[in-house]
Design a protein around this motif. Structure first.
Motif, PDB file in Angstrom:
ATOM      1  N   HIS A 153     -34.397  53.333  33.287  1.00 36.26           N
ATOM      2  CA  HIS A 153     -34.562  53.907  34.638  1.00 36.26           C
ATOM      3  C   HIS A 153     -34.955  55.378  34.536  1.00 36.26           C
ATOM      4  N   ARG A 154     -34.222  56.098  33.713  1.00 30.60           N
ATOM      5  CA  ARG A 154     -34.444  57.543  33.615  1.00 30.60           C
ATOM      6  C   ARG A 154     -35.793  57.855  32.980  1.00 30.60           C
ATOM      7  N   ALA A 155     -36.205  57.038  32.012  1.00 30.48           N
ATOM      8  CA  ALA A 155     -37.499  57.268  31.357  1.00 30.48           C
ATOM      9  C   ALA A 155     -38.617  57.186  32.387  1.00 30.48           C
TER      10      ALA A 155
ATOM     11  N   LYS B 237     -30.812  49.760  29.862  1.00 27.05           N
ATOM     12  CA  LYS B 237     -31.163  49.795  31.294  1.00 27.05           C
ATOM     13  C   LYS B 237     -31.062  51.212  31.845  1.00 27.05           C
ATOM     14  N   SER B 238     -29.957  51.894  31.557  1.00 31.36           N
ATOM     15  CA  SER B 238     -29.780  53.258  32.091  1.00 31.36           C
ATOM     16  C   SER B 238     -30.902  54.176  31.617  1.00 31.36           C
ATOM     17  N   ILE B 239     -31.229  54.078  30.329  1.00 37.16           N
ATOM     18  CA  ILE B 239     -32.251  54.968  29.764  1.00 37.16           C
ATOM     19  C   ILE B 239     -33.633  54.587  30.300  1.00 37.16           C
TER      20      ILE B 239
ATOM     21  N   VAL C 173     -16.286  47.824  43.097  1.00 38.70           N
ATOM     22  CA  VAL C 173     -17.504  48.186  43.855  1.00 38.70           C
ATOM     23  C   VAL C 173     -18.754  48.158  42.969  1.00 38.70           C
ATOM     24  N   LYS C 174     -18.736  47.308  41.955  1.00 35.99           N
ATOM     25  CA  LYS C 174     -19.953  47.094  41.151  1.00 35.99           C
ATOM     26  C   LYS C 174     -20.819  46.040  41.859  1.00 35.99           C
ATOM     27  N   GLU C 175     -21.676  45.351  41.112  1.00 35.41           N
ATOM     28  CA  GLU C 175     -22.552  44.358  41.740  1.00 35.41           C
ATOM     29  C   GLU C 175     -21.733  43.306  42.499  1.00 35.41           C
TER      30      GLU C 175
ATOM     31  N   ILE D 198     -17.442  50.853  31.149  1.00 37.35           N
ATOM     32  CA  ILE D 198     -17.267  50.410  32.534  1.00 37.35           C
ATOM     33  C   ILE D 198     -17.986  49.093  32.836  1.00 37.35           C
ATOM     34  N   ASP D 199     -19.157  48.884  32.233  1.00 35.75           N
ATOM     35  CA  ASP D 199     -19.906  47.661  32.526  1.00 35.75           C
ATOM     36  C   ASP D 199     -19.488  46.495  31.632  1.00 35.75           C
ATOM     37  N   GLU D 200     -18.659  46.776  30.637  1.00 38.58           N
ATOM     38  CA  GLU D 200     -18.337  45.747  29.638  1.00 38.58           C
ATOM     39  C   GLU D 200     -17.011  45.036  29.924  1.00 38.58           C
TER      40      GLU D 200
ATOM     41  N   ALA E 127     -21.632  58.309  36.522  1.00 33.30           N
ATOM     42  CA  ALA E 127     -22.875  58.869  35.989  1.00 33.30           C
ATOM     43  C   ALA E 127     -23.975  58.814  37.045  1.00 33.30           C
ATOM     44  N   GLN E 128     -23.863  57.850  37.946  1.00 34.61           N
ATOM     45  CA  GLN E 128     -24.895  57.756  38.982  1.00 34.61           C
ATOM     46  C   GLN E 128     -24.795  58.918  39.955  1.00 34.61           C
ATOM     47  N   VAL E 129     -23.582  59.281  40.344  1.00 32.27           N
ATOM     48  CA  VAL E 129     -23.425  60.412  41.276  1.00 32.27           C
ATOM     49  C   VAL E 129     -23.836  61.708  40.566  1.00 32.27           C
TER      50      VAL E 129
END
Ligand code: S3P
Length: 463
Positions: free
Chosen positions: A47-49, A43-45, A368-370, A341-343, A190-192
Protein backbone atom coordinates in the motif's frame (compact mmCIF):
# COMPACT_ATOMS: atom_id res chain seq x y z
CA UNK A 1 -2.43 -40.30 17.81
CA UNK A 2 -5.68 -41.66 16.35
CA UNK A 3 -5.74 -42.31 12.61
CA UNK A 4 -8.42 -40.51 10.70
CA UNK A 5 -10.56 -41.86 7.94
CA UNK A 6 -10.36 -40.05 4.67
CA UNK A 7 -13.08 -40.55 2.09
CA UNK A 8 -11.90 -43.43 -0.13
CA UNK A 9 -12.33 -41.59 -3.38
CA UNK A 10 -10.68 -38.50 -2.00
CA UNK A 11 -7.85 -37.17 -4.20
CA UNK A 12 -4.70 -37.31 -2.08
CA UNK A 13 -3.05 -34.38 -3.73
CA UNK A 14 -5.21 -31.60 -2.40
CA UNK A 15 -6.22 -30.32 0.97
CA UNK A 16 -9.24 -28.51 -0.43
CA UNK A 17 -11.93 -31.12 -0.61
CA UNK A 18 -14.99 -29.72 -2.27
CA UNK A 19 -16.18 -26.57 -3.86
CA UNK A 20 -19.77 -26.37 -2.67
CA UNK A 21 -20.59 -23.25 -4.57
CA UNK A 22 -18.60 -20.35 -5.94
CA UNK A 23 -17.70 -19.13 -2.46
CA UNK A 24 -17.73 -21.98 0.07
CA UNK A 25 -15.04 -24.64 0.36
CA UNK A 26 -14.20 -27.57 2.59
CA UNK A 27 -10.68 -28.12 3.84
CA UNK A 28 -9.31 -31.39 5.16
CA UNK A 29 -6.14 -33.07 6.40
CA UNK A 30 -4.50 -35.20 3.73
CA UNK A 31 -1.12 -35.79 5.30
CA UNK A 32 1.93 -33.95 6.58
CA UNK A 33 2.82 -30.69 4.89
CA UNK A 34 6.06 -30.78 2.96
CA UNK A 35 7.45 -28.20 0.63
CA UNK A 36 8.95 -24.88 -0.04
CA UNK A 37 6.95 -21.76 -0.75
CA UNK A 38 7.76 -18.11 -1.45
CA UNK A 39 5.63 -15.52 0.28
CA UNK A 40 3.78 -12.86 -1.72
CA UNK A 41 4.56 -9.19 -1.07
CA UNK A 42 3.79 -7.54 2.25
CA UNK A 43 0.37 -5.89 2.19
CA UNK A 44 1.25 -2.93 4.43
CA UNK A 45 4.41 -2.17 2.47
CA UNK A 46 2.65 -2.61 -0.89
CA UNK A 47 0.00 0.00 0.00
CA UNK A 48 2.68 2.44 1.05
CA UNK A 49 4.87 1.74 -1.99
CA UNK A 50 1.98 2.72 -4.31
CA UNK A 51 0.97 5.79 -2.27
CA UNK A 52 4.47 7.21 -1.78
CA UNK A 53 5.46 6.55 -5.40
CA UNK A 54 2.30 8.37 -6.47
CA UNK A 55 3.43 11.36 -4.39
CA UNK A 56 6.99 11.45 -5.73
CA UNK A 57 7.84 13.47 -8.80
CA UNK A 58 8.90 11.07 -11.57
CA UNK A 59 8.88 7.34 -12.15
CA UNK A 60 9.17 4.69 -9.43
CA UNK A 61 9.44 0.92 -10.02
CA UNK A 62 7.93 -1.56 -7.57
CA UNK A 63 8.95 -5.24 -7.66
CA UNK A 64 7.23 -7.89 -5.56
CA UNK A 65 4.05 -5.84 -5.08
CA UNK A 66 1.21 -7.82 -3.49
CA UNK A 67 -1.43 -8.08 -6.20
CA UNK A 68 -4.25 -8.61 -3.73
CA UNK A 69 -7.58 -6.81 -3.93
CA UNK A 70 -6.75 -4.43 -1.07
CA UNK A 71 -3.62 -3.12 -2.77
CA UNK A 72 -5.43 -2.88 -6.10
CA UNK A 73 -8.00 -0.65 -4.35
CA UNK A 74 -5.17 1.65 -3.31
CA UNK A 75 -3.77 1.69 -6.85
CA UNK A 76 -7.20 2.50 -8.33
CA UNK A 77 -7.69 5.37 -5.87
CA UNK A 78 -4.26 6.87 -6.60
CA UNK A 79 -5.02 6.63 -10.32
CA UNK A 80 -8.32 8.40 -9.73
CA UNK A 81 -6.33 11.20 -8.06
CA UNK A 82 -3.94 11.64 -10.97
CA UNK A 83 -1.10 9.11 -10.69
CA UNK A 84 -0.18 6.92 -13.61
CA UNK A 85 0.16 3.32 -12.40
CA UNK A 86 0.85 0.31 -14.60
CA UNK A 87 1.88 -3.32 -14.27
CA UNK A 88 4.67 -4.39 -16.62
CA UNK A 89 4.64 -7.83 -18.26
CA UNK A 90 7.58 -8.74 -15.97
CA UNK A 91 5.39 -8.13 -12.90
CA UNK A 92 7.17 -4.89 -12.00
CA UNK A 93 4.79 -1.98 -11.41
CA UNK A 94 5.67 1.53 -12.57
CA UNK A 95 4.21 4.62 -10.97
CA UNK A 96 4.49 8.17 -12.35
CA UNK A 97 3.79 10.35 -9.35
CA UNK A 98 2.08 13.73 -9.21
CA UNK A 99 4.21 15.18 -6.39
CA UNK A 100 3.15 16.09 -2.83
CA UNK A 101 0.39 18.68 -3.17
CA UNK A 102 -0.46 17.52 -6.69
CA UNK A 103 -3.38 15.16 -6.03
CA UNK A 104 -6.42 15.82 -8.21
CA UNK A 105 -10.04 15.69 -7.19
CA UNK A 106 -11.41 12.20 -8.00
CA UNK A 107 -14.45 12.30 -10.28
CA UNK A 108 -16.31 9.49 -8.56
CA UNK A 109 -16.38 7.90 -5.10
CA UNK A 110 -13.25 5.93 -4.17
CA UNK A 111 -14.23 2.28 -3.68
CA UNK A 112 -12.00 0.86 -0.96
CA UNK A 113 -13.53 -2.64 -1.09
CA UNK A 114 -12.52 -4.45 2.12
CA UNK A 115 -9.41 -2.39 2.84
CA UNK A 116 -9.13 -0.43 6.08
CA UNK A 117 -5.50 0.47 5.39
CA UNK A 118 -6.34 2.04 2.00
CA UNK A 119 -9.20 4.01 3.52
CA UNK A 120 -7.45 5.37 6.58
CA UNK A 121 -4.16 6.26 4.91
CA UNK A 122 -5.87 7.88 1.93
CA UNK A 123 -8.12 9.90 4.24
CA UNK A 124 -4.88 11.36 5.60
CA UNK A 125 -3.57 12.17 2.14
CA UNK A 126 -6.77 13.84 0.97
CA UNK A 127 -7.08 15.82 4.22
CA UNK A 128 -4.20 18.19 3.40
CA UNK A 129 -5.00 18.66 -0.30
CA UNK A 130 -7.56 21.15 -1.58
CA UNK A 131 -9.78 18.36 -2.90
CA UNK A 132 -12.83 16.45 -1.78
CA UNK A 133 -13.21 12.68 -1.89
CA UNK A 134 -15.92 10.22 -0.89
CA UNK A 135 -14.90 6.80 0.38
CA UNK A 136 -17.14 3.74 0.05
CA UNK A 137 -16.51 0.08 0.86
CA UNK A 138 -18.00 -3.39 1.35
CA UNK A 139 -20.22 -4.41 4.28
CA UNK A 140 -17.24 -5.25 6.50
CA UNK A 141 -15.38 -1.98 5.88
CA UNK A 142 -18.59 0.02 6.19
CA UNK A 143 -18.89 -1.09 9.83
CA UNK A 144 -15.35 -0.12 10.84
CA UNK A 145 -14.62 3.01 12.91
CA UNK A 146 -13.13 5.96 11.03
CA UNK A 147 -13.45 8.48 13.86
CA UNK A 148 -9.96 7.49 15.02
CA UNK A 149 -8.65 9.06 11.80
CA UNK A 150 -11.12 11.92 11.28
CA UNK A 151 -10.51 13.15 14.87
CA UNK A 152 -6.84 14.12 14.36
CA UNK A 153 -7.45 15.14 10.74
CA UNK A 154 -10.19 17.54 11.86
CA UNK A 155 -7.52 19.24 13.98
CA UNK A 156 -5.49 20.05 10.84
CA UNK A 157 -8.61 21.73 9.41
CA UNK A 158 -10.09 19.02 7.19
CA UNK A 159 -13.86 18.43 7.26
CA UNK A 160 -15.71 15.14 7.36
CA UNK A 161 -19.23 14.04 6.62
CA UNK A 162 -19.57 10.43 7.72
CA UNK A 163 -22.36 7.92 8.14
CA UNK A 164 -23.80 7.44 11.65
CA UNK A 165 -21.13 6.05 13.99
CA UNK A 166 -18.32 7.65 12.00
CA UNK A 167 -18.35 4.95 9.32
CA UNK A 168 -18.30 4.80 5.51
CA UNK A 169 -19.65 6.14 3.23
CA UNK A 170 -17.65 9.16 4.29
CA UNK A 171 -16.63 12.36 2.53
CA UNK A 172 -13.40 14.21 3.31
CA UNK A 173 -13.07 17.86 2.38
CA UNK A 174 -9.35 18.57 2.47
CA UNK A 175 -7.70 21.85 3.39
CA UNK A 176 -4.59 23.51 1.98
CA UNK A 177 -2.62 24.83 3.70
CA UNK A 178 -3.42 22.58 6.68
CA UNK A 179 -2.34 23.23 10.27
CA UNK A 180 0.49 21.03 11.59
CA UNK A 181 -0.46 19.11 14.73
CA UNK A 182 1.15 17.27 17.60
CA UNK A 183 -0.90 14.14 18.10
CA UNK A 184 -0.61 11.48 20.79
CA UNK A 185 -2.16 8.23 19.59
CA UNK A 186 -5.00 7.20 21.92
CA UNK A 187 -5.00 3.69 20.39
CA UNK A 188 -1.99 1.65 19.19
CA UNK A 189 -2.61 1.96 15.46
CA UNK A 190 -0.15 2.16 12.58
CA UNK A 191 -3.01 3.24 10.37
CA UNK A 192 -3.83 6.29 12.50
CA UNK A 193 -0.13 7.14 12.84
CA UNK A 194 0.33 6.87 9.08
CA UNK A 195 -2.80 8.90 8.28
CA UNK A 196 -1.50 11.81 10.38
CA UNK A 197 1.98 11.55 8.87
CA UNK A 198 0.64 11.40 5.32
CA UNK A 199 -1.45 14.51 5.99
CA UNK A 200 1.74 16.09 7.34
CA UNK A 201 3.53 15.58 4.02
CA UNK A 202 1.59 18.48 2.46
CA UNK A 203 1.30 20.59 5.62
CA UNK A 204 3.69 23.47 6.29
CA UNK A 205 5.87 23.01 9.39
CA UNK A 206 6.43 19.97 11.58
CA UNK A 207 3.80 17.30 12.17
CA UNK A 208 4.47 15.28 15.30
CA UNK A 209 3.01 11.90 16.27
CA UNK A 210 3.60 10.44 19.72
CA UNK A 211 3.27 6.70 19.89
CA UNK A 212 3.16 5.29 23.44
CA UNK A 213 3.18 1.67 22.17
CA UNK A 214 5.26 1.00 19.04
CA UNK A 215 3.35 -0.20 15.97
CA UNK A 216 4.59 -1.24 12.54
CA UNK A 217 7.04 1.38 11.29
CA UNK A 218 6.88 0.85 7.51
CA UNK A 219 5.64 4.42 6.87
CA UNK A 220 8.58 5.91 8.74
CA UNK A 221 11.15 3.67 7.04
CA UNK A 222 9.77 4.19 3.59
CA UNK A 223 9.15 7.93 3.86
CA UNK A 224 12.82 8.33 4.79
CA UNK A 225 13.75 6.17 1.82
CA UNK A 226 11.77 8.55 -0.43
CA UNK A 227 13.78 11.48 0.95
CA UNK A 228 11.34 12.93 3.51
CA UNK A 229 12.82 14.77 6.48
CA UNK A 230 11.56 12.47 9.24
CA UNK A 231 13.11 11.82 12.66
CA UNK A 232 12.17 9.29 15.33
CA UNK A 233 13.08 9.76 18.96
CA UNK A 234 12.63 6.93 21.45
CA UNK A 235 12.00 8.17 24.98
CA UNK A 236 11.38 6.68 28.41
CA UNK A 237 9.35 3.47 28.35
CA UNK A 238 9.82 3.11 24.59
CA UNK A 239 7.52 6.03 23.74
CA UNK A 240 8.28 7.05 20.16
CA UNK A 241 8.02 10.62 18.89
CA UNK A 242 7.96 10.97 15.11
CA UNK A 243 8.59 14.37 13.58
CA UNK A 244 7.97 15.00 9.90
CA UNK A 245 8.89 18.20 8.08
CA UNK A 246 6.02 19.17 5.82
CA UNK A 247 5.87 20.34 2.21
CA UNK A 248 8.13 17.40 1.49
CA UNK A 249 9.58 16.60 -1.89
CA UNK A 250 9.62 12.87 -2.43
CA UNK A 251 12.12 11.38 -4.88
CA UNK A 252 11.08 8.38 -7.00
CA UNK A 253 12.50 5.01 -5.93
CA UNK A 254 13.11 1.44 -7.04
CA UNK A 255 11.32 -0.62 -4.42
CA UNK A 256 11.59 -4.32 -3.66
CA UNK A 257 8.66 -5.37 -1.49
CA UNK A 258 9.61 -8.11 0.99
CA UNK A 259 7.27 -11.07 1.64
CA UNK A 260 4.44 -10.75 4.13
CA UNK A 261 5.11 -12.11 7.66
CA UNK A 262 1.34 -12.04 8.33
CA UNK A 263 0.67 -14.33 5.36
CA UNK A 264 3.63 -16.55 6.30
CA UNK A 265 2.07 -17.23 9.72
CA UNK A 266 -0.58 -19.43 8.05
CA UNK A 267 1.72 -22.06 6.50
CA UNK A 268 4.02 -21.87 9.53
CA UNK A 269 1.18 -22.69 11.93
CA UNK A 270 -0.08 -25.38 9.54
CA UNK A 271 3.31 -27.13 9.72
CA UNK A 272 3.58 -26.73 13.50
CA UNK A 273 0.19 -28.36 14.21
CA UNK A 274 0.28 -31.14 11.59
CA UNK A 275 2.30 -34.23 12.57
CA UNK A 276 5.15 -35.11 10.26
CA UNK A 277 5.29 -31.69 8.60
CA UNK A 278 8.31 -29.68 7.60
CA UNK A 279 8.06 -26.70 5.30
CA UNK A 280 10.22 -23.75 4.35
CA UNK A 281 8.61 -20.39 3.81
CA UNK A 282 10.88 -18.07 1.84
CA UNK A 283 11.13 -14.29 1.70
CA UNK A 284 9.48 -13.48 5.05
CA UNK A 285 9.73 -9.89 6.34
CA UNK A 286 11.29 -9.88 9.80
CA UNK A 287 10.71 -6.27 10.82
CA UNK A 288 10.62 -6.46 14.64
CA UNK A 289 7.33 -4.52 14.71
CA UNK A 290 5.75 -7.50 12.88
CA UNK A 291 7.35 -10.63 14.31
CA UNK A 292 5.49 -11.05 17.61
CA UNK A 293 3.77 -14.18 16.25
CA UNK A 294 7.08 -15.98 15.71
CA UNK A 295 8.38 -15.02 19.16
CA UNK A 296 5.18 -16.27 20.80
CA UNK A 297 5.15 -19.52 18.82
CA UNK A 298 8.76 -20.09 19.85
CA UNK A 299 7.79 -19.42 23.47
CA UNK A 300 5.25 -22.25 23.01
CA UNK A 301 8.00 -24.58 21.83
CA UNK A 302 7.78 -24.12 18.04
CA UNK A 303 10.71 -25.49 16.05
CA UNK A 304 11.48 -22.56 13.76
CA UNK A 305 14.79 -22.07 11.98
CA UNK A 306 15.67 -18.78 10.32
CA UNK A 307 18.12 -18.88 7.41
CA UNK A 308 19.31 -16.66 4.59
CA UNK A 309 18.84 -13.53 6.70
CA UNK A 310 19.21 -10.47 4.50
CA UNK A 311 17.76 -7.05 3.72
CA UNK A 312 15.11 -6.40 1.06
CA UNK A 313 13.82 -2.89 0.40
CA UNK A 314 15.23 -1.59 3.69
CA UNK A 315 13.51 -4.33 5.71
CA UNK A 316 15.05 -7.44 7.34
CA UNK A 317 13.99 -10.67 5.62
CA UNK A 318 14.61 -14.40 6.27
CA UNK A 319 13.49 -17.85 5.19
CA UNK A 320 11.71 -19.80 7.92
CA UNK A 321 11.74 -23.58 8.24
CA UNK A 322 8.92 -24.84 10.45
CA UNK A 323 8.58 -28.42 11.71
CA UNK A 324 5.73 -30.08 13.54
CA UNK A 325 6.23 -29.26 17.22
CA UNK A 326 4.75 -30.13 20.58
CA UNK A 327 3.34 -26.72 21.57
CA UNK A 328 2.60 -25.66 25.14
CA UNK A 329 0.14 -22.93 26.12
CA UNK A 330 1.47 -19.54 27.24
CA UNK A 331 0.26 -16.22 28.55
CA UNK A 332 0.75 -13.64 25.80
CA UNK A 333 1.91 -10.31 27.28
CA UNK A 334 -0.54 -7.56 26.26
CA UNK A 335 2.32 -5.34 25.04
CA UNK A 336 3.24 -7.91 22.37
CA UNK A 337 -0.19 -7.46 20.76
CA UNK A 338 0.67 -4.66 18.28
CA UNK A 339 3.52 -6.72 16.78
CA UNK A 340 1.19 -9.66 16.05
CA UNK A 341 -2.15 -7.88 15.78
CA UNK A 342 -3.19 -9.56 12.52
CA UNK A 343 -1.88 -12.98 13.52
CA UNK A 344 -4.13 -13.68 16.52
CA UNK A 345 -6.71 -15.67 14.52
CA UNK A 346 -4.14 -18.24 13.39
CA UNK A 347 -2.34 -18.04 16.74
CA UNK A 348 -5.62 -19.07 18.42
CA UNK A 349 -5.67 -22.11 16.12
CA UNK A 350 -2.18 -23.09 17.32
CA UNK A 351 -3.22 -22.53 20.95
CA UNK A 352 -6.32 -24.72 20.54
CA UNK A 353 -4.04 -27.65 19.65
CA UNK A 354 -1.28 -27.01 22.22
CA UNK A 355 -0.94 -28.65 25.63
CA UNK A 356 -2.31 -26.58 28.48
CA UNK A 357 -3.81 -23.14 28.67
CA UNK A 358 -3.14 -20.05 26.54
CA UNK A 359 -4.32 -16.71 27.89
CA UNK A 360 -4.55 -13.53 25.82
CA UNK A 361 -5.67 -10.07 26.95
CA UNK A 362 -5.60 -6.44 25.82
CA UNK A 363 -7.01 -7.40 22.43
CA UNK A 364 -10.00 -5.03 22.23
CA UNK A 365 -8.73 -3.93 18.78
CA UNK A 366 -9.52 -7.39 17.40
CA UNK A 367 -13.20 -6.56 17.71
CA UNK A 368 -12.92 -3.80 15.07
CA UNK A 369 -10.85 -5.55 12.40
CA UNK A 370 -12.39 -6.92 9.19
CA UNK A 371 -14.73 -8.75 11.61
CA UNK A 372 -15.02 -9.12 15.38
CA UNK A 373 -12.16 -11.61 15.45
CA UNK A 374 -12.53 -12.53 19.12
CA UNK A 375 -16.19 -13.47 18.66
CA UNK A 376 -15.74 -15.28 15.35
CA UNK A 377 -12.64 -17.22 16.39
CA UNK A 378 -14.25 -18.24 19.69
CA UNK A 379 -17.41 -19.41 17.88
CA UNK A 380 -15.54 -21.19 15.08
CA UNK A 381 -13.01 -22.93 17.29
CA UNK A 382 -15.76 -24.07 19.65
CA UNK A 383 -17.71 -25.40 16.67
CA UNK A 384 -14.76 -27.60 15.61
CA UNK A 385 -14.33 -28.95 19.14
CA UNK A 386 -11.85 -26.61 20.84
CA UNK A 387 -12.15 -25.45 24.42
CA UNK A 388 -12.40 -21.65 24.32
CA UNK A 389 -13.57 -18.98 26.73
CA UNK A 390 -14.29 -15.57 25.18
CA UNK A 391 -13.51 -12.62 27.42
CA UNK A 392 -14.07 -8.94 26.67
CA UNK A 393 -10.45 -8.36 25.59
CA UNK A 394 -9.08 -11.78 24.72
CA UNK A 395 -9.55 -15.54 24.53
CA UNK A 396 -8.57 -18.22 27.03
CA UNK A 397 -7.95 -21.51 25.28
CA UNK A 398 -7.36 -24.96 26.76
CA UNK A 399 -5.53 -26.89 24.07
CA UNK A 400 -6.08 -30.45 22.85
CA UNK A 401 -2.50 -31.49 23.68
CA UNK A 402 -1.70 -32.01 20.00
CA UNK A 403 -4.71 -34.25 19.35
CA UNK A 404 -6.76 -33.39 16.27
CA UNK A 405 -9.94 -31.43 16.89
CA UNK A 406 -13.26 -32.79 15.64
CA UNK A 407 -13.80 -30.46 12.68
CA UNK A 408 -17.04 -31.18 10.85
CA UNK A 409 -18.46 -27.67 11.14
CA UNK A 410 -19.23 -24.76 8.86
CA UNK A 411 -17.43 -21.53 9.67
CA UNK A 412 -18.73 -18.06 8.93
CA UNK A 413 -15.87 -15.96 7.55
CA UNK A 414 -17.88 -12.69 7.55
CA UNK A 415 -15.82 -11.02 4.79
CA UNK A 416 -12.65 -11.57 6.85
CA UNK A 417 -9.74 -13.14 4.96
CA UNK A 418 -7.88 -14.13 8.12
CA UNK A 419 -10.87 -15.96 9.60
CA UNK A 420 -11.25 -17.93 6.36
CA UNK A 421 -7.54 -18.83 6.20
CA UNK A 422 -7.30 -19.68 9.90
CA UNK A 423 -9.95 -22.38 9.58
CA UNK A 424 -8.45 -23.77 6.37
CA UNK A 425 -5.28 -24.21 8.45
CA UNK A 426 -7.12 -25.61 11.50
CA UNK A 427 -8.58 -28.29 9.21
CA UNK A 428 -5.06 -29.72 8.78
CA UNK A 429 -5.34 -31.10 12.31
CA UNK A 430 -9.03 -32.01 12.46
CA UNK A 431 -10.72 -35.41 12.15
CA UNK A 432 -13.38 -34.22 9.73
CA UNK A 433 -13.46 -31.52 7.09
CA UNK A 434 -13.99 -27.88 8.00
CA UNK A 435 -16.17 -25.89 5.67
CA UNK A 436 -15.65 -22.15 5.24
CA UNK A 437 -18.86 -20.51 4.01
CA UNK A 438 -17.08 -17.85 1.93
CA UNK A 439 -13.41 -18.06 0.92
CA UNK A 440 -13.56 -15.13 -1.51
CA UNK A 441 -12.12 -12.62 1.03
CA UNK A 442 -8.80 -14.52 0.93
CA UNK A 443 -8.09 -12.72 -2.35
CA UNK A 444 -7.79 -9.41 -0.49
CA UNK A 445 -4.40 -10.34 1.00
CA UNK A 446 -3.22 -13.78 -0.17
CA UNK A 447 -4.52 -14.63 -3.66
CA UNK A 448 -2.22 -17.68 -3.88
CA UNK A 449 -3.26 -19.15 -0.51
CA UNK A 450 -5.33 -22.06 -1.82
CA UNK A 451 -2.77 -22.96 -4.47
CA UNK A 452 -0.07 -22.94 -1.78
CA UNK A 453 -2.08 -25.20 0.51
CA UNK A 454 -2.93 -27.64 -2.27
CA UNK A 455 0.74 -27.66 -3.27
CA UNK A 456 2.13 -28.90 0.04
CA UNK A 457 2.75 -32.53 -0.87
CA UNK A 458 0.49 -35.04 0.86
CA UNK A 459 0.96 -38.70 1.67
CA UNK A 460 -2.60 -39.26 2.80
CA UNK A 461 -2.08 -40.82 6.20
CA UNK A 462 -1.25 -39.46 9.59
CA UNK A 463 2.23 -40.46 10.76
C1 S3P B 1 -1.92 -1.94 9.16
C2 S3P B 1 -2.06 -1.70 10.49
C3 S3P B 1 -2.86 -2.55 11.40
C4 S3P B 1 -3.18 -3.90 10.78
C5 S3P B 1 -3.62 -3.77 9.36
C6 S3P B 1 -2.53 -3.12 8.51
C7 S3P B 1 -1.11 -1.02 8.34
O1 S3P B 1 -4.07 -1.90 11.69
O2 S3P B 1 -4.18 -4.55 11.53
O3 S3P B 1 -3.91 -5.05 8.82
O4 S3P B 1 -0.75 -1.37 7.20
O5 S3P B 1 -0.81 0.09 8.83
P1 S3P B 1 -4.18 -0.85 12.92
O6 S3P B 1 -3.25 0.22 12.62
O7 S3P B 1 -5.61 -0.40 12.90
O8 S3P B 1 -3.84 -1.66 14.13
Amino acid sequence: MKPIDLPRDYPQSTRIMTEHNARSKSFIFTGPLRGDVRMPGDKSISHRAIMFSALAIGKSNIAGLLEGEDVLSTAAAMRAMGANIERGSDGVWTVHGVGVGGLMQPETALDMGNSGTSTRLLMGLVASHAIQATFIGDDSLSKRPMGRVSDPLSQIGAEFISSPGGTLPLTVRGICPAVPIRYRLPVASAQVKSAVLLAGLNTPGITEVIEPVPTRDHSERMLRGFGADLAVEVGAGGVRTIRLMGEAELRPQNIDVPGDPSSAAFPVVAALITPGSEITVRNVGMNPTRTGIYKMLEAMGADLIYTNQREVGGEPVADITARHSALTGIEVPADVAPSMIDEFPVFFVAASMASGRTVTSGLDELRVKESDRLALMAAGLTAIGANVEEREDGLVIDGSGGEPLDGGATITSALDHRIAMSFAIAAQNCRAAVMVDDVSPIATSFPTFEAMLAGFSAVGERL
